[in-house]
Design a protein around this motif. Structure first.
Motif, mmCIF file in Angstrom:
data_model
loop_
_atom_site.group_PDB
_atom_site.id
_atom_site.type_symbol
_atom_site.label_atom_id
_atom_site.label_comp_id
_atom_site.label_asym_id
_atom_site.label_seq_id
_atom_site.Cartn_x
_atom_site.Cartn_y
_atom_site.Cartn_z
ATOM 1 N N GLU A 31 0.834 -1.203 0.000
ATOM 2 C CA GLU A 31 0.000 0.000 0.000
ATOM 3 C C GLU A 31 0.870 1.255 0.000
ATOM 4 N N LEU A 32 1.890 1.260 0.822
ATOM 5 C CA LEU A 32 2.785 2.411 0.920
ATOM 6 C C LEU A 32 3.514 2.651 -0.392
ATOM 7 N N TYR A 33 4.107 1.612 -0.952
ATOM 8 C CA TYR A 33 4.895 1.776 -2.166
ATOM 9 C C TYR A 33 4.043 1.996 -3.399
ATOM 10 N N ASP A 34 2.809 1.515 -3.412
ATOM 11 C CA ASP A 34 1.913 1.809 -4.527
ATOM 12 C C ASP A 34 1.674 3.315 -4.619
ATOM 13 N N ASP A 35 1.514 3.969 -3.468
ATOM 14 C CA ASP A 35 1.334 5.418 -3.452
ATOM 15 C C ASP A 35 2.578 6.119 -3.975
ATOM 16 N N VAL A 36 3.743 5.643 -3.578
ATOM 17 C CA VAL A 36 4.998 6.264 -4.009
ATOM 18 C C VAL A 36 5.190 6.092 -5.519
ATOM 19 N N VAL A 37 4.911 4.916 -6.025
ATOM 20 C CA VAL A 37 5.094 4.635 -7.449
ATOM 21 C C VAL A 37 4.131 5.479 -8.292
ATOM 22 N N ALA A 38 2.953 5.773 -7.759
ATOM 23 C CA ALA A 38 1.952 6.540 -8.500
ATOM 24 C C ALA A 38 2.292 8.028 -8.569
ATOM 25 N N GLU A 39 3.226 8.503 -7.735
ATOM 26 C CA GLU A 39 3.592 9.918 -7.751
ATOM 27 C C GLU A 39 4.336 10.248 -9.043
ATOM 28 N N PRO A 40 4.110 11.437 -9.569
ATOM 29 C CA PRO A 40 4.825 11.825 -10.792
ATOM 30 C C PRO A 40 6.303 12.087 -10.500
ATOM 31 N N VAL A 41 7.118 11.885 -11.526
ATOM 32 C CA VAL A 41 8.551 12.158 -11.402
ATOM 33 C C VAL A 41 8.743 13.673 -11.473
#
Length: 62
Positions: A31-41
Motif C-alpha cells: 500500500e505504501l509503495y503503490d502510493d509512491v510509485v503513482a507519484e509523478p517524477v
C-alpha cells in the motif's frame, strides 16, 4: 571460544513472525509503495536524466 559461540548461536531459536504477521506487513508495504510509485517524477529529475542521456550519446556510451 569461537566454536562455543557458534554452538550457542546455532542452538538458540531464531525469532520468527507468524504467516499472518508477514502477510499483514507485506500488505501495508505494498500500500505504501503503490502510493509512491503513482507519484509523478519531478521535472527537475527528468531534466537531469535527460542531460545524462545527452552526455552518454556524446561520449558514445551504450
Amino acid at each position: 571460544m569461537a566454536q562455543q559461540d557458534d554452538e550457542v548461536e546455532n542452538s538458540t531459536p531464531k525469532p520468527a513472525l507468524s504467516t499472518d504477521s508477514q502477510a499483514f506487513i507485506g500488505l501495508k508495504l505494498r500500500e505504501l509503495y503503490d502510493d509512491v510509485v503513482a507519484e509523478p517524477v519531478p521535472d527537475r529529475l527528468l531534466e537531469l536524466l535527460g542531460k545524462l542521456g545527452e552526455d552518454d550519446r556524446k561520449n558514445g556510451a551504450k
